[in-house]
Design an enzyme around this catalytic site. Structure first.
Site, PDB file in Angstrom:
ATOM      1  N   ASN A 209       0.849  -1.203   0.000  1.00  0.00           N
ATOM      2  CA  ASN A 209       0.000   0.000   0.000  1.00  0.00           C
ATOM      3  C   ASN A 209       0.880   1.247   0.000  1.00  0.00           C
ATOM      4  OD1 ASN A 209       0.581   0.752   2.854  1.00  0.00           O
ATOM      5  ND2 ASN A 209      -0.398  -1.225   3.221  1.00  0.00           N
ATOM      6  N   ASP A 278      -4.337  -6.094   5.156  1.00  0.00           N
ATOM      7  CA  ASP A 278      -5.363  -6.923   5.791  1.00  0.00           C
ATOM      8  C   ASP A 278      -5.393  -8.332   5.210  1.00  0.00           C
ATOM      9  OD1 ASP A 278      -6.292  -4.953   7.558  1.00  0.00           O
ATOM     10  OD2 ASP A 278      -7.334  -3.961   5.897  1.00  0.00           O
ATOM     11  N   LYS A 288       7.850 -17.932 -10.468  1.00  0.00           N
ATOM     12  CA  LYS A 288       7.136 -16.768 -11.002  1.00  0.00           C
ATOM     13  C   LYS A 288       5.880 -17.238 -11.760  1.00  0.00           C
ATOM     14  CE  LYS A 288       7.553 -12.913 -14.129  1.00  0.00           C
ATOM     15  NZ  LYS A 288       8.210 -12.404 -15.303  1.00  0.00           N
ATOM     16  N   PHE A 322      -4.168   3.895  15.064  1.00  0.00           N
ATOM     17  CA  PHE A 322      -4.444   4.879  14.013  1.00  0.00           C
ATOM     18  C   PHE A 322      -5.611   4.372  13.176  1.00  0.00           C
ATOM     19  CE2 PHE A 322      -1.444   8.404  13.283  1.00  0.00           C
ATOM     20  CZ  PHE A 322      -0.724   8.272  14.460  1.00  0.00           C
ATOM     21  N   LYS A 336     -13.683   0.914  16.211  1.00  0.00           N
ATOM     22  CA  LYS A 336     -12.343   0.317  16.187  1.00  0.00           C
ATOM     23  C   LYS A 336     -11.695   0.332  17.573  1.00  0.00           C
ATOM     24  CE  LYS A 336     -10.787   1.024  12.184  1.00  0.00           C
ATOM     25  NZ  LYS A 336     -10.222   1.701  11.008  1.00  0.00           N
ATOM     26  N   LYS A 340     -10.575  -3.124  19.426  1.00  0.00           N
ATOM     27  CA  LYS A 340      -9.147  -3.419  19.613  1.00  0.00           C
ATOM     28  C   LYS A 340      -8.677  -3.109  21.028  1.00  0.00           C
ATOM     29  CE  LYS A 340      -8.317  -2.711  14.722  1.00  0.00           C
ATOM     30  NZ  LYS A 340      -7.336  -2.670  13.667  1.00  0.00           N
TER      31      LYS A 340
HETATM   32  O1  C5P Z   1      -8.777  -1.953  11.212  1.00  0.00           O
HETATM   33  P1  C5P Z   1      -7.820  -0.920  10.688  1.00  0.00           P
HETATM   34  O2  C5P Z   1      -6.808  -1.493   9.752  1.00  0.00           O
HETATM   35  O3  C5P Z   1      -8.476   0.278  10.096  1.00  0.00           O
HETATM   36  O4  C5P Z   1      -7.076  -0.420  12.008  1.00  0.00           O
HETATM   37  C1  C5P Z   1      -6.037   0.460  11.968  1.00  0.00           C
HETATM   38  C2  C5P Z   1      -5.152   0.287  13.179  1.00  0.00           C
HETATM   39  O5  C5P Z   1      -4.898  -1.096  13.443  1.00  0.00           O
HETATM   40  C3  C5P Z   1      -3.800   0.899  12.958  1.00  0.00           C
HETATM   41  O6  C5P Z   1      -3.326   1.346  14.207  1.00  0.00           O
HETATM   42  C4  C5P Z   1      -2.991  -0.271  12.390  1.00  0.00           C
HETATM   43  O7  C5P Z   1      -1.620  -0.105  12.621  1.00  0.00           O
HETATM   44  C5  C5P Z   1      -3.558  -1.449  13.145  1.00  0.00           C
HETATM   45  N1  C5P Z   1      -3.605  -2.704  12.394  1.00  0.00           N
HETATM   46  C6  C5P Z   1      -2.853  -3.779  12.812  1.00  0.00           C
HETATM   47  N2  C5P Z   1      -2.919  -4.970  12.136  1.00  0.00           N
HETATM   48  C7  C5P Z   1      -3.723  -5.100  11.063  1.00  0.00           C
HETATM   49  C8  C5P Z   1      -4.494  -4.024  10.632  1.00  0.00           C
HETATM   50  C9  C5P Z   1      -4.412  -2.841  11.312  1.00  0.00           C
HETATM   51  O8  C5P Z   1      -2.107  -3.646  13.787  1.00  0.00           O
HETATM   52  N3  C5P Z   1      -3.765  -6.269  10.430  1.00  0.00           N
END
Ligand code: C5P
Length: 399
Positions: A209, A278, A288, A322, A336, A340
């Site tokens: 990304n 994700d 390849k 974040f 969120k 979390k």
């Molecule tokens: O769910 P989302 O990706 O929007 O959440 C963002 C937050 O979760 C950020 O702080 C990011 O660093 C963390 N994150 C993580 N592991 C993931 C996805 C997001 O630690 N797989």
């Protein structure tokens, strides 16, 4: 009595060099121990004798002259410095700093120091706006060099524009702010995740990304400035690692997750800025993948949510997340934070100019557990970092 701080004032050859008499005098009168280092060109603009008199210390200009105070001169000055201020900083000197040249005393001192370096560029507008100068300033900022922005006004060359040395008052204030910056994270360990992750498809391709890691690296620098031990778990970035950060380089979300779990018990504060992918390809092809006619379907598997996992393990730690969103910013952020188990969350709207990936600034809202929201205007990522740590609950910071 607290020991006097050593301020190294590095003067390079711009017309504004004469203003340094005022700065040196002000610093000395306010109890700083001032060591002036001048380039050869600077000595054409202001006499070393003036600065020697105002600083009560020898003025250093020559790489090879013996000065009784220092054993190995450039290293002695570099080590003694609590801060090095380059003012005025010419285009030439910035270019030298960017390349790591050490062909005179001042550039050698700058290369050898671990103290914060603050530069106040001052030059003709065209020289300042030249892409090569702008590129040098940007690269130096990325490496943690601090800058005072040039002011606008009448320039020595007769034109009016950006490039004036800011008032000595402003330079003095910046020096004093840096030297008196809070050490309220002394004794604390801060774990920071930063950058993107890369999820391999085959030996040549991966999914990633737009994250550059700038926010996370700014947080690491700020935590170090405040006296913390910093564990920086970083995906691939091109940024320079802040001096004194303990760096753990990873590529994939799975690797980042493993290291974070391993380090979590040592941490008092965790800030998750990484843009963790994700999903990852369900299976990795060790050859390849050859192109064929028609579409290719790639099946993706969910990656671990690192922060959510840490939220479940949480004991005494403060967890800060974040949220990069493109819609329903505050509502999504609240959900969120619950999911979390976070203490607070920094939400930024990726649709706004001056916020999010790659840019130097951010526009954020801080959302706290009790539901309060603090909206911040557009500001540098370094300033956002400062406010994030200023917002830690009492008890987590040394008084
Ligand atoms: O769910 P989302 O990706 O929007 O959440 C963002 C937050 O979760 C950020 O702080 C990011 O660093 C963390 N994150 C993580 N592991 C993931 C996805 C997001 O630690 N797989």
């Amino acid at each position: 009595m607290t020991e006097r701080k050593n301020v190294v004032v590095g003067i390079t050859g711009g017309i504004a060099a004469y203003k340094m008499a005022d700065l040196v005098s002000r610093l000395s009168k306010n109890g700083f121990n001032v060591h002036v280092v001048m380039t050869e060109a600077a000595t054409r603009f202001i006499a070393p004798l003036t600065l020697r008199t105002l600083s009560n210390n020898p003025v250093l200009t020559d790489m090879f002259e013996e000065y009784s105070e220092w054993k190995v001169q450039h290293i002695g000055v570099a080590e003694a410095a609590d801060i090095i201020v380059i003012a005025p900083a010419t285009a030439n000197f910035l270019a030298k700093m960017r390349c790591g040249l050490a062909d005179d005393l001042l550039s050698t001192v700058v290369l050898a120091t671990r103290a914060p370096v603050l530069a106040a560029p001052s030059m003709n507008t065209n020289m300042l706006d030249n892409p090569v100068t702008q590129d040098n300033i940007k690269a130096l900022k990325d490496r943690g060099i601090l800058f005072i922005e040039p002011a606008e006004g009448e320039l020595a060359c007769g034109v009016s524009g950006r490039g004036r040395l800011p008032d000595v008052d402003i330079i003095y204030q910046n020096i004093s702010d840096i030297l008196n910056s809070k050490k309220d994270l002394q004794g604390k360990t801060v774990l920071i995740t930063a950058g993107p992750t890369q999820e391999d498809i085959d030996p040549v391709r991966f999914i990633t990304n737009r994250s550059t890691g700038k926010m996370g690296y700014a947080l690491a620098q700020e935590a170090i400035n405040r006296g913390a031990r910093v564990l920086l778990v970083s995906g691939p970035t091109s940024l320079a690692v802040p001096v004194n950060a303990e760096i753990y380089r990873v590529r994939s979300a799975v690797e980042m997750n493993e290291i974070c779990i391993e380090l979590f018990d040592q941490a008092d504060i965790v800030v998750a800025t990484a843009a963790v992918a994700d999903y990852r390809p369900l299976s990795y092809s060790d050859q390849k993948i050859k192109k064929k006619d028609g579409d290719l379907t790639l099946k993706l598997a969910r990656n671990p949510d690192i922060l959510e996992g840490l939220g479940q393990r949480k004991k005494h730690q403060i967890l800060i997340g974040f949220a990069a969103e493109t819609s329903n910013l505050i509502e999504n952020a609240r959900v969120k934070m619950q999911k979390k188990n976070l203490d607070y969350l920094v939400a930024n709207d990726l649709t706004r100019e001056g916020a999010g990936f790659g840019v130097e600034t951010n526009i954020c809202s801080l959302i706290f557990r009790d539901g309060t929201v603090k909206n911040l205007p557009q500001m540098s990522k370094a300033d956002v970092a400062r406010i994030i740590f200023d917002s830690l609950p009492a008890g987590q910071v040394a008084e």
